[in-house]
Design an enzyme around this catalytic site. Structure first.
Site, PDB file in Angstrom:
ATOM      1  CD  GLU A 123      -4.633  -8.437  -4.201  1.00 56.27           C
ATOM      2  OE1 GLU A 123      -4.120  -8.908  -3.176  1.00 56.27           O
ATOM      3  OE2 GLU A 123      -4.581  -7.213  -4.484  1.00 56.27           O
ATOM      4  CD  GLU A 128      -5.374  -3.391  -5.878  1.00 51.26           C
ATOM      5  OE1 GLU A 128      -4.481  -3.396  -5.011  1.00 51.26           O
ATOM      6  OE2 GLU A 128      -5.565  -2.440  -6.662  1.00 51.26           O
ATOM      7  CG  ASP A 157      -5.919  -7.508  -0.192  1.00 51.02           C
ATOM      8  OD1 ASP A 157      -4.919  -8.212  -0.391  1.00 51.02           O
ATOM      9  OD2 ASP A 157      -6.106  -6.890   0.871  1.00 51.02           O
ATOM     10  CG  ASP A 191      -2.427  -4.078  -7.798  1.00 53.92           C
ATOM     11  OD1 ASP A 191      -2.173  -4.691  -6.739  1.00 53.92           O
ATOM     12  OD2 ASP A 191      -1.961  -2.950  -8.070  1.00 53.92           O
TER      13      ASP A 191
END
Length: 224
Positions: A115, A39, A43, A112
């Site tokens: 990502e 994650e 991101d 989450d």
């Protein structure tokens, strides 16, 4: 048949290393080998891909305006909407308690995991398939993005939405303040006459809490 065939068809990418997609779908309530590091990676990659797209799409805009437009796309509610469109909640690997409490429907978890999948695709296949995936699933949101609307904060967008639909302006009420004077947490409720649901949020200032509550209201109302 590959146990991950369902997710391959949704993300339009077939993983060479199945361990990566399994980890991307695994919540920490289920295993220490979970999606959190992926994650973190995803991101950053998502932010880069969206930033590059905006850079070329809007060559006349300043850095500040481009940053605000990127923020309008990569906020958690938008990510959760995309995750729902891919039905990621159905393939999440959760601990029993987390699943019973509705973790597979929670915005924060869905965002989450999306990502994490981006991070997993990058590690498995490189940047190119990542770009293909991101621009595909975020395409509708990117095409709707306009400089004159992307700068508006959540409270402004909510008020415009309500006015457009003949609803009164929202009320923001502080329901609780906790913590020491130098480190307080504000709990705010956004209430809209004619809408039964109230939208609560917390923040380190009244303004932040109100913006977060407005964002939740916008997301809920736009889903109806």
């Amino acid at each position: 048949m590959d146990e991950y065939e369902q997710i391959y068809s949704r993300v339009h990418y077939r993983f060479t290393d199945k361990k990566k997609i399994k980890k991307a779908l695994t919540h920490r309530s289920r295993s220490a080998a979970n999606y959190e590091r992926l994650e973190f990676l995803g991101d950053s990659i998502l932010g880069f891909i969206i930033a590059e797209w905006l850079y070329y799409r809007f060559p006349e805009l300043t850095e500040g305006k481009l940053s605000r437009m990127r923020a309008a796309i990569v906020r958690k509610d938008t990510l959760a909407q995309v995750a729902r469109s891919l039905e990621l909640g159905q393939v999440l690997i959760l601990g029993e308690g987390e699943r019973k409490s509705g973790g597979h429907e929670r915005n924060s978890i869905l965002a989450d995991v999306l990502e994490a999948i981006i991070g997993a695709i990058f590690l498995d296949g490189g940047l190119s398939p990542c770009q293909d995936f991101v621009l595909d699933v975020f395409g509708p949101d990117l095409e709707k993005l306009r400089p004159d609307t992307a700068y508006k904060d959540a409270k402004s967008r909510l008020q415009e939405y309500l006015q457009k639909h003949g609803l009164p302006v929202p009320q923001y009420l502080i329901v609780n303040v906790s913590g020491e004077p130098h480190c307080q947490t504000f709990e705010v409720e956004c209430r809209i006459e004619g809408v039964q649901q109230t939208f609560a949020a917390t923040g380190t200032s009244r303004r932040i809490a109100e913006q977060s509550a407005a964002e939740k209201a916008m997301y809920a109302l736009s889903e109806q």
